[in-house]
Enzyme design. Structure first.
Site, PDB file in Angstrom:
ATOM      1  N   CYS A  56      -6.319  -0.681   5.589  1.00  0.00           N
ATOM      2  CA  CYS A  56      -5.406   0.323   6.486  1.00  0.00           C
ATOM      3  C   CYS A  56      -4.168   0.357   6.185  1.00  0.00           C
ATOM      4  O   CYS A  56      -3.399   1.307   6.232  1.00  0.00           O
ATOM      5  CB  CYS A  56      -5.848   0.060   8.064  1.00  0.00           C
ATOM      6  SG  CYS A  56      -5.207  -1.608   8.341  1.00  0.00           S
ATOM      7  N   ARG A  66      -5.557   9.992   7.005  1.00  0.00           N
ATOM      8  CA  ARG A  66      -5.127   9.663   8.388  1.00  0.00           C
ATOM      9  C   ARG A  66      -4.446  11.195   8.813  1.00  0.00           C
ATOM     10  O   ARG A  66      -4.733  11.476   9.760  1.00  0.00           O
ATOM     11  CB  ARG A  66      -3.774   8.610   8.332  1.00  0.00           C
ATOM     12  CG  ARG A  66      -4.226   7.390   8.280  1.00  0.00           C
ATOM     13  CD  ARG A  66      -5.009   6.598   9.132  1.00  0.00           C
ATOM     14  NE  ARG A  66      -4.372   6.861  10.531  1.00  0.00           N
ATOM     15  CZ  ARG A  66      -3.421   5.943  11.246  1.00  0.00           C
ATOM     16  NH1 ARG A  66      -3.075   4.810  10.388  1.00  0.00           N
ATOM     17  NH2 ARG A  66      -3.065   5.822  12.212  1.00  0.00           N
ATOM     18  N   GLN A 107      -7.617   5.032  12.429  1.00  0.00           N
ATOM     19  CA  GLN A 107      -7.518   4.616  11.267  1.00  0.00           C
ATOM     20  C   GLN A 107      -9.172   4.813  10.648  1.00  0.00           C
ATOM     21  O   GLN A 107      -9.285   5.102   9.446  1.00  0.00           O
ATOM     22  CB  GLN A 107      -7.055   3.246  11.339  1.00  0.00           C
ATOM     23  CG  GLN A 107      -7.173   2.695   9.949  1.00  0.00           C
ATOM     24  CD  GLN A 107      -6.342   3.285   8.837  1.00  0.00           C
ATOM     25  OE1 GLN A 107      -5.151   3.206   9.047  1.00  0.00           O
ATOM     26  NE2 GLN A 107      -6.870   3.558   7.533  1.00  0.00           N
ATOM     27  N   HIS A 140      -8.405   0.715  16.714  1.00  0.00           N
ATOM     28  CA  HIS A 140      -7.526   1.758  15.902  1.00  0.00           C
ATOM     29  C   HIS A 140      -8.445   2.812  15.354  1.00  0.00           C
ATOM     30  O   HIS A 140      -8.799   2.862  14.360  1.00  0.00           O
ATOM     31  CB  HIS A 140      -7.084   0.894  14.722  1.00  0.00           C
ATOM     32  CG  HIS A 140      -5.959   1.448  14.071  1.00  0.00           C
ATOM     33  ND1 HIS A 140      -5.315   2.777  14.389  1.00  0.00           N
ATOM     34  CD2 HIS A 140      -5.023   0.934  12.735  1.00  0.00           C
ATOM     35  CE1 HIS A 140      -4.478   2.931  13.605  1.00  0.00           C
ATOM     36  NE2 HIS A 140      -4.261   1.940  12.650  1.00  0.00           N
ATOM     37  N   ASP A 172      -8.076  -6.523   6.269  1.00  0.00           N
ATOM     38  CA  ASP A 172      -6.979  -6.465   7.091  1.00  0.00           C
ATOM     39  C   ASP A 172      -6.090  -7.475   7.033  1.00  0.00           C
ATOM     40  O   ASP A 172      -6.495  -8.786   6.866  1.00  0.00           O
ATOM     41  CB  ASP A 172      -7.095  -5.875   8.546  1.00  0.00           C
ATOM     42  CG  ASP A 172      -5.959  -5.406   9.223  1.00  0.00           C
ATOM     43  OD1 ASP A 172      -4.788  -5.149   8.483  1.00  0.00           O
ATOM     44  OD2 ASP A 172      -6.245  -5.213  10.530  1.00  0.00           O
ATOM     45  N   ARG A 186       0.753   4.111  20.653  1.00  0.00           N
ATOM     46  CA  ARG A 186       0.372   2.797  20.117  1.00  0.00           C
ATOM     47  C   ARG A 186       1.048   1.660  20.870  1.00  0.00           C
ATOM     48  O   ARG A 186       2.294   1.594  21.239  1.00  0.00           O
ATOM     49  CB  ARG A 186       1.011   2.857  18.692  1.00  0.00           C
ATOM     50  CG  ARG A 186       1.285   1.333  17.874  1.00  0.00           C
ATOM     51  CD  ARG A 186       1.642   1.400  16.498  1.00  0.00           C
ATOM     52  NE  ARG A 186       0.546   2.014  15.768  1.00  0.00           N
ATOM     53  CZ  ARG A 186       0.387   1.635  14.309  1.00  0.00           C
ATOM     54  NH1 ARG A 186       1.465   1.011  13.742  1.00  0.00           N
ATOM     55  NH2 ARG A 186      -0.622   1.988  13.787  1.00  0.00           N
TER      56      ARG A 186
HETATM   57  N1  NVA Z   1      -4.584  -5.182  12.526  1.00  0.00           N
HETATM   58  C1  NVA Z   1      -3.335  -4.432  12.164  1.00  0.00           C
HETATM   59  C2  NVA Z   1      -3.391  -3.290  11.646  1.00  0.00           C
HETATM   60  C3  NVA Z   1      -2.021  -2.283  11.310  1.00  0.00           C
HETATM   61  C4  NVA Z   1      -2.246  -0.941  11.014  1.00  0.00           C
HETATM   62  C5  NVA Z   1      -2.151  -4.862  13.199  1.00  0.00           C
HETATM   63  O1  NVA Z   1      -2.734  -4.572  14.416  1.00  0.00           O
HETATM   64  O2  NVA Z   1      -1.029  -5.015  12.935  1.00  0.00           O
HETATM   65  N1   CP Z   2      -2.515   1.860   9.171  1.00  0.00           N
HETATM   66  C1   CP Z   2      -1.593   2.047   9.954  1.00  0.00           C
HETATM   67  O1   CP Z   2      -1.907   2.255  11.065  1.00  0.00           O
HETATM   68  O2   CP Z   2      -0.156   2.113   9.538  1.00  0.00           O
HETATM   69  P1   CP Z   2       1.151   2.035  10.268  1.00  0.00           P
HETATM   70  O3   CP Z   2       1.275   0.573  11.207  1.00  0.00           O
HETATM   71  O4   CP Z   2       2.191   2.091   9.095  1.00  0.00           O
HETATM   72  O5   CP Z   2       1.256   3.100  11.303  1.00  0.00           O
END
Ligand code: NVA
Ligand code: CP
Length: 303
Positions: A262, A290, A133, A130, A222, A103
């Protein structure tokens, strides 16, 4: 099946369905106590340059349930944040582990790990995409609606990693996709270029949430400010006014329209408390899936 899961653009409809079918099977096995330790003795390195609850826990638990082991490499303790190049990290981890989940910010970092390493790489979120997800989201929609093809899905909000992945995943599975974003927050140009190549599903991009939500079977949203965008949060609070999933918006969708988020969610911003709690079952099924979707990805890539 591909060697990596870097982004949904790389997958065919058949490959997405292969993952979803195995995810359903693994979910059944888990619920019925049927052993499925297909990754016995294997190790997944998990690199996190951003925060996480779901991704970290679901990958770690998933790897354990598959008979393997996952190790957590946070930015704070690894050499990555001190500047060790991705091509070296990739080659070192390839000597110890059987897969890498990462990540991070740049999609190029994920692609670099895949290029220089010799083990499968899984994207656990970048600024661009993502994929894990959205595989879980597709699994959840299929569970609730018994099909994907022919449904209309809608995304309201920032043209971010989730928007990019929903557009690609939805269109690849034969769903019509409509997106409402403010003009300055559009999805990635590569994703918009991809939409132009699709012939068996419709894509609509608008600035009007009501138009996008009309007759939708599933509505997604989101956060307005993703991880890494915290400095823009105040400006975004202003720019995204009106891009909210609320009961007025739900009225123009189908009566049995699902809501997916998500998580984490900001109630009162991109979604109201009322809509969130009214659809909490679907949203927490999505969070649960997930685990199952990622177990399928790991089983297919790392066995
Ligand atoms: N768009 C959000 C998704 C988090 C799971 C982010 O990148 O923070
Ligand atoms: N939806 C998601 O990826 O959650 P986290 O940021 O908690 O991993």
């Amino acid at each position: 099946m591909q060697k990596h899961l870097l982004k949904l653009l790389d997958l065919s409809r058949e490959e997405i369905h292969e993952i979803l079918d195995l995810a359903d099977q693994l979910k059944y096995d888990q619920k019925h106590g049927i052993p499925h330790d297909v990754l016995k003795g294997k190790t997944l390195a998990m690199i996190f340059s951003k925060n996480s609850t779901r991704t970290r826990v679901s990958f770690e638990v998933g790897m354990f349930q598959l008979g393997g082991h996952a190790l957590f490499l946070s930015n704070a303790v690894s050499q990555i944040s001190r500047g060790e190049p991705v091509q070296d990290t990739a080659r070192v981890l390839s000597r110890y582990c059987d897969g890498i989940m990462i990540r991070t910010f740049e999609q190029a970092e994920v692609e670099g790990l895949a290029k220089y390493g010799t083990i499968p790489v899984i994207n656990g979120l970048t600024d661009f995409s993502h994929p894990c997800q959205v595989l879980a989201d597709l699994m959840t929609i299929r569970e609730h609606k018994a099909k994907l093809e022919g449904l209309k899905i809608c995304y309201i909000g920032d043209g971010n990693n989730m928007a990019n992945s929903i557009i690609v995943g939805g269109l690849k599975c034969g769903m019509d996709v409509s997106v409402a974003c403010p003009a300055d927050y559009l999805p990635h140009p590569d994703v918009l270029a991809f939409t132009k190549t699709v012939t068996d599903a419709k894509f609509e991009l608008t600035q009007d949430p009501m138009t996008a939500a009309e007759d939708a079977d599933v509505i997604f949203t989101d956060v307005w400010a993703s991880m890494g965008m915290e400095g823009e949060a105040a400006k975004r609070q202003h720019d995204f006014v009106g891009y909210q999933v609320n009961s007025e918006l739900m009225k123009v969708a189908h009566g049995d329209c699902m809501v997916q988020h998500c998580l984490p969610a900001h109630r009162g911003e991109e979604i109201t408390e009322e809509v969130f709690e009214g659809h909490a079952n679907e949203i927490f099924d999505e969070a649960e899936n997930r685990l199952h979707a990622q177990k399928a990805v790991m089983a297919l890539l790392m066995k």
